[in-house]
Design a protein around this motif. Structure first.
Motif, mmCIF file in Angstrom:
data_model
loop_
_atom_site.group_PDB
_atom_site.id
_atom_site.type_symbol
_atom_site.label_atom_id
_atom_site.label_comp_id
_atom_site.label_asym_id
_atom_site.label_seq_id
_atom_site.Cartn_x
_atom_site.Cartn_y
_atom_site.Cartn_z
ATOM 1 N N LEU A 105 -9.561 13.944 -1.904
ATOM 2 C CA LEU A 105 -9.352 13.595 -3.237
ATOM 3 C C LEU A 105 -8.574 12.357 -3.175
ATOM 4 O O LEU A 105 -9.131 11.166 -3.905
ATOM 5 N N GLN A 106 -7.563 12.042 -2.403
ATOM 6 C CA GLN A 106 -6.837 10.859 -2.089
ATOM 7 C C GLN A 106 -8.051 9.590 -1.556
ATOM 8 O O GLN A 106 -7.886 8.389 -1.914
ATOM 9 N N ASP A 107 -8.562 10.020 -0.499
ATOM 10 C CA ASP A 107 -9.655 8.972 -0.008
ATOM 11 C C ASP A 107 -10.697 8.487 -0.999
ATOM 12 O O ASP A 107 -11.000 7.174 -1.129
ATOM 13 N N VAL A 108 -11.048 9.376 -1.941
ATOM 14 C CA VAL A 108 -12.101 9.003 -2.801
ATOM 15 C C VAL A 108 -11.501 7.971 -3.975
ATOM 16 O O VAL A 108 -11.895 6.668 -4.231
ATOM 17 N N LEU A 109 -10.387 8.249 -4.259
ATOM 18 C CA LEU A 109 -9.502 7.339 -5.182
ATOM 19 C C LEU A 109 -9.018 6.009 -4.490
ATOM 20 O O LEU A 109 -9.303 4.827 -4.897
ATOM 21 N N ALA A 110 -8.567 6.290 -3.190
ATOM 22 C CA ALA A 110 -8.544 4.830 -2.440
ATOM 23 C C ALA A 110 -9.472 4.044 -2.276
ATOM 24 O O ALA A 110 -9.220 2.636 -2.216
ATOM 25 N N ASP A 111 -10.592 4.602 -2.072
ATOM 26 C CA ASP A 111 -11.885 3.779 -1.814
ATOM 27 C C ASP A 111 -12.028 2.822 -3.063
ATOM 28 O O ASP A 111 -12.785 1.905 -2.899
ATOM 29 N N GLU A 112 -11.568 3.194 -4.230
ATOM 30 C CA GLU A 112 -11.805 2.354 -5.548
ATOM 31 C C GLU A 112 -11.142 1.054 -5.574
ATOM 32 O O GLU A 112 -11.132 0.388 -6.279
ATOM 33 N N LEU A 113 -9.978 1.157 -4.731
ATOM 34 C CA LEU A 113 -8.791 -0.070 -4.898
ATOM 35 C C LEU A 113 -9.221 -0.976 -3.591
ATOM 36 O O LEU A 113 -9.478 -0.772 -2.592
ATOM 37 N N ALA A 114 -8.818 -2.202 -4.045
ATOM 38 C CA ALA A 114 -8.989 -3.499 -3.129
ATOM 39 C C ALA A 114 -7.917 -3.136 -1.914
ATOM 40 O O ALA A 114 -6.949 -2.656 -2.054
ATOM 41 N N ALA A 115 -8.168 -3.798 -0.775
ATOM 42 C CA ALA A 115 -7.518 -4.098 0.124
ATOM 43 C C ALA A 115 -6.206 -4.821 -0.047
ATOM 44 O O ALA A 115 -6.153 -5.559 -1.047
ATOM 45 N N GLY A 116 -5.085 -4.176 0.512
ATOM 46 C CA GLY A 116 -4.044 -4.560 -0.111
ATOM 47 C C GLY A 116 -3.084 -4.037 -1.215
ATOM 48 O O GLY A 116 -2.082 -4.184 -1.512
ATOM 49 N N VAL A 117 -3.721 -3.349 -1.971
ATOM 50 C CA VAL A 117 -3.170 -2.748 -3.173
ATOM 51 C C VAL A 117 -2.158 -1.613 -2.903
ATOM 52 O O VAL A 117 -1.145 -1.378 -3.303
ATOM 53 N N VAL A 118 -2.663 -1.188 -1.980
ATOM 54 C CA VAL A 118 -1.739 0.239 -1.555
ATOM 55 C C VAL A 118 -1.014 -0.244 0.072
ATOM 56 O O VAL A 118 -1.680 -0.595 0.877
ATOM 57 N N ASN A 119 0.215 -0.192 -0.178
ATOM 58 C CA ASN A 119 1.070 -0.427 1.216
ATOM 59 C C ASN A 119 1.763 0.909 1.625
ATOM 60 O O ASN A 119 2.764 1.253 1.151
ATOM 61 N N TYR A 120 1.587 1.370 2.832
ATOM 62 C CA TYR A 120 1.940 2.228 3.312
ATOM 63 C C TYR A 120 3.121 1.756 4.030
ATOM 64 O O TYR A 120 3.389 0.775 4.684
ATOM 65 N N GLY A 121 4.116 2.876 4.519
ATOM 66 C CA GLY A 121 5.464 2.578 5.259
ATOM 67 C C GLY A 121 6.170 1.743 4.328
ATOM 68 O O GLY A 121 6.960 0.927 4.910
ATOM 69 N N ARG A 122 6.204 1.684 3.225
ATOM 70 C CA ARG A 122 7.040 0.758 2.376
ATOM 71 C C ARG A 122 7.526 1.507 1.072
ATOM 72 O O ARG A 122 6.812 1.815 0.315
ATOM 73 N N PRO A 123 8.777 1.988 0.841
ATOM 74 C CA PRO A 123 9.450 2.301 -0.110
ATOM 75 C C PRO A 123 9.253 1.559 -1.182
ATOM 76 O O PRO A 123 9.374 0.607 -1.167
ATOM 77 N N GLY A 124 9.246 2.352 -2.230
ATOM 78 C CA GLY A 124 9.086 1.783 -3.702
ATOM 79 C C GLY A 124 10.418 1.214 -4.200
ATOM 80 O O GLY A 124 11.411 1.533 -3.725
ATOM 81 N N ILE A 125 10.293 0.363 -5.147
ATOM 82 C CA ILE A 125 11.507 -0.342 -5.693
ATOM 83 C C ILE A 125 12.168 0.465 -6.518
ATOM 84 O O ILE A 125 11.408 1.247 -7.333
ATOM 85 N N SER A 126 13.413 0.147 -7.038
ATOM 86 C CA SER A 126 13.922 0.741 -8.206
ATOM 87 C C SER A 126 13.792 -0.016 -9.596
ATOM 88 O O SER A 126 13.456 -0.993 -9.329
ATOM 89 N N ALA A 127 13.922 0.766 -10.560
ATOM 90 C CA ALA A 127 13.842 0.293 -11.805
ATOM 91 C C ALA A 127 14.559 -1.035 -11.923
ATOM 92 O O ALA A 127 14.444 -1.857 -12.474
ATOM 93 N N SER A 128 15.936 -1.020 -11.394
ATOM 94 C CA SER A 128 16.807 -2.202 -11.586
ATOM 95 C C SER A 128 16.171 -3.466 -10.721
ATOM 96 O O SER A 128 16.787 -4.351 -10.976
ATOM 97 N N ASP A 129 15.361 -3.381 -9.778
ATOM 98 C CA ASP A 129 14.627 -4.584 -9.175
ATOM 99 C C ASP A 129 13.606 -4.908 -9.888
ATOM 100 O O ASP A 129 12.783 -5.854 -9.135
ATOM 101 N N LEU A 130 12.913 -4.356 -10.893
ATOM 102 C CA LEU A 130 11.708 -5.100 -11.545
ATOM 103 C C LEU A 130 12.271 -6.267 -12.139
ATOM 104 O O LEU A 130 13.041 -6.610 -12.510
ATOM 105 N N ALA A 131 11.111 -7.078 -11.899
ATOM 106 C CA ALA A 131 11.016 -8.347 -12.296
ATOM 107 C C ALA A 131 10.387 -8.930 -13.393
ATOM 108 O O ALA A 131 8.897 -8.414 -13.537
ATOM 109 N N GLY A 132 10.748 -9.504 -14.508
ATOM 110 C CA GLY A 132 10.127 -10.040 -15.586
ATOM 111 C C GLY A 132 9.479 -9.075 -16.477
ATOM 112 O O GLY A 132 10.255 -8.228 -16.719
#
Length: 358
Positions: A105-132
C-alpha cells in the motif's frame, strides 16, 4: 479550485499510509508538500490491512485504487469460531474488504509522488517551527511526537492490557479452506486468533492475548495457543519466529479537537484504536484524504475547522467501538455465556438462510 495563497506549503510528519495519501492529494493540486519520516527507509515487512468501502473510496480519490486491487485480495465472507473449532457464525460481509500489505500500500502511494517529496531519516518539525502560511499534518502514528507537542503528555496513548503477534505463513490443506470457515477469527478465554488471505496465496495471521505491558515474548505465542483447534496449530507450525511482529496494544484518550492552530492530526496520531474492528488503516486514509481535499478547496483556517467537525466525532466513536469488540472477544470471564449466545446467533442466521432459499 486551489487556494495556493491560503495554503502556501504543507509539512507532513510521517510517511505512513495517512501521510502519503495526504501528500498525493496535495501534490496533485499544486500545493507544495514535504513529508518527513523518522525511519531510515520505507517498510519492507508488515501484515495485512483490511480496507472497506470508505477507505477504498479514499484510495480512488488518490487515483490508486486500480493499482491497489492488483496487489490485494478481496475477502467476501468470514467465520467466528471457538478455541475448540466450533463454528459459531459464518456470514457474507456487507461489502468486500480489500486485504493489502502495508509495504504494498505504501509503495503504490509513494510512486505517485515526485522525488524529494518524502524524506526518510528526518524527524518532523513541531508546530512552533512552522513558517509563514505553512500547515502541519501530524501523521506520525501512535508513538510519534506531534500529538503530545500539540496537546500535552496527558494525551499520549495508553496500554490496554493486550499484546499481539502477527505474521505470514504458507497456506495448507484443511476442510475449513473448502467450507470458507478458515478465514475469520477464533475467540477463546482472554485471547483471539485470526487468519486472513493474502494476494500472493499465503496466509496472514494475528494472535492477541490479555497481558500486562512488556511481559510477553515471541515464544509465549506458541504456548498461548498450543491447545487451540487444528487450523490455529497448523498456522503455528508454519511460523518463522524471526519474521514475526510482536508488540503491545495502545489506545488514545479522547481529544477535545484534532486541530491546534495551523496543525492537524490524522490516523493513529489522532485516534489510536485497537485492531478489533480492522478499521485503523482505513480510518487513517479517510482522515488524510478528507483533510487534504479541504486544504485544497478552502483557506487553511476554514479547512482545519471543517476537518475537525467532519472527522473527530466519528474517529472517537471508532475508538470506543473497537474497544467494545475487544472487551467481548478477549473476555476472561463468562465466556461460556458469550459462546452460547454466539452459537444461537449463528444458528439463527443459518436457519434464516435455509428458509430464504426454500
Amino acid at each position: 479550485m486551489t487556494t495556493l495563497q491560503a495554503v502556501g506549503k504543507v509539512r507532513i510528519s510521517g510517511a505512513g499510509v495517512a501521510g502519503l495519501a495526504a501528500a498525493v492529494i496535495l501534490s496533485r493540486a499544486g500545493i507544495r508538500v514535504t513529508v518527513d519520516e523518522r525511519a531510515d527507509a520505507p517498510p519492507t515487512t508488515g501484515t495485512v490491512f483490511g480496507l472497506a468501502g470508505a477507505a477504498q473510496d479514499a484510495l480512488d480519490r488518490c487515483g490508486v485504487l486500480d493499482r491497489i486491487r492488483k496487489v490485494s485480495v478481496e475477502q467476501r465472507a468470514g467465520a467466528l469460531r471457538g478455541a475448540d473449532g466450533r463454528v459459531f457464525v459464518t456470514a457474507n460481509l456487507p461489502e468486500p474488504v480489500l486485504l493489502v500489505t502495508r509495504p504494498d500500500l505504501q509503495d503504490v502511494l509513494a510512486d505517485e509522488l515526485a522525488a524529494g517529496v518524502v524524506n526518510y531519516g528526518r524527524p518532523g518539525i513541531s508546530a512552533s517551527d512552522l513558517a509563514g502560511d505553512a500547515v502541519l499534518i501530524g501523521a506520525d502514528g501512535t508513538s510519534g511526537p506531534t500529538r503530545t507537542q500539540l496537546f500535552g503528555s496527558a494525551t499520549a496513548p495508553r496500554h490496554v492490557g493486550t499484546t499481539v503477534w502477527r505474521g505470514t505463513v504458507e497456506t495448507f490443506s484443511s476442510p475449513s479452506v473448502e467450507d470458507g470457515s478458515l478465514f475469520g477469527e477464533t475467540w477463546g478465554r482472554g485471547a483471539l486468533f485470526g487468519i486472513t488471505p493474502r494476494w500472493d496465496g499465503r496466509l496472514n495471521f494475528f494472535g492477541a492475548s490479555r497481558a500486562a505491558p512488556g511481559t510477553t515474548t515471541v515464544e509465549d505465542f506458541f504456548t498461548r495457543f498450543a491447545d487451540w483447534h487444528r487450523d490455529v496449530r497448523m498456522v503455528m507450525g508454519g511460523v518463522d519466529r524471526d519474521d514475526m511482529l510482536h508488540h503491545d496494544l495502545f489506545q488514545s484518550p479522547p481529544l477535545a479537537r484534532f486541530t491546534s492552530g495551523r496543525a492537524a492530526l490524522v490516523g493513529d496520531a489522532a485516534h489510536t484504536m485497537t485492531p478489533h474492528l480492522g478499521r485503523g488503516a482505513g480510518e487513517a486514509l479517510v482522515d488524510a484524504v478528507t483533510l487534504a481535499e479541504l486544504l485544497v478547496d478552502f483557506p487553511a483556517d476554514g479547512a482545519l475547522a471543517r476537518y475537525d467537525r467532519m472527522r473527530r466525532r466519528h474517529g472517537l466513536r471508532m475508538v470506543r467501538a473497537s474497544a467494545a469488540v475487544g472487551a467481548l472477544a478477549l473476555a476472561e470471564h463468562g465466556t461460556p455465556i458469550r459462546d452460547g449466545m454466539l452459537g444461537l446467533v449463528g444458528g439463527a442466521m443459518r436457519w434464516i438462510g435455509r428458509s430464504t432459499l426454500g
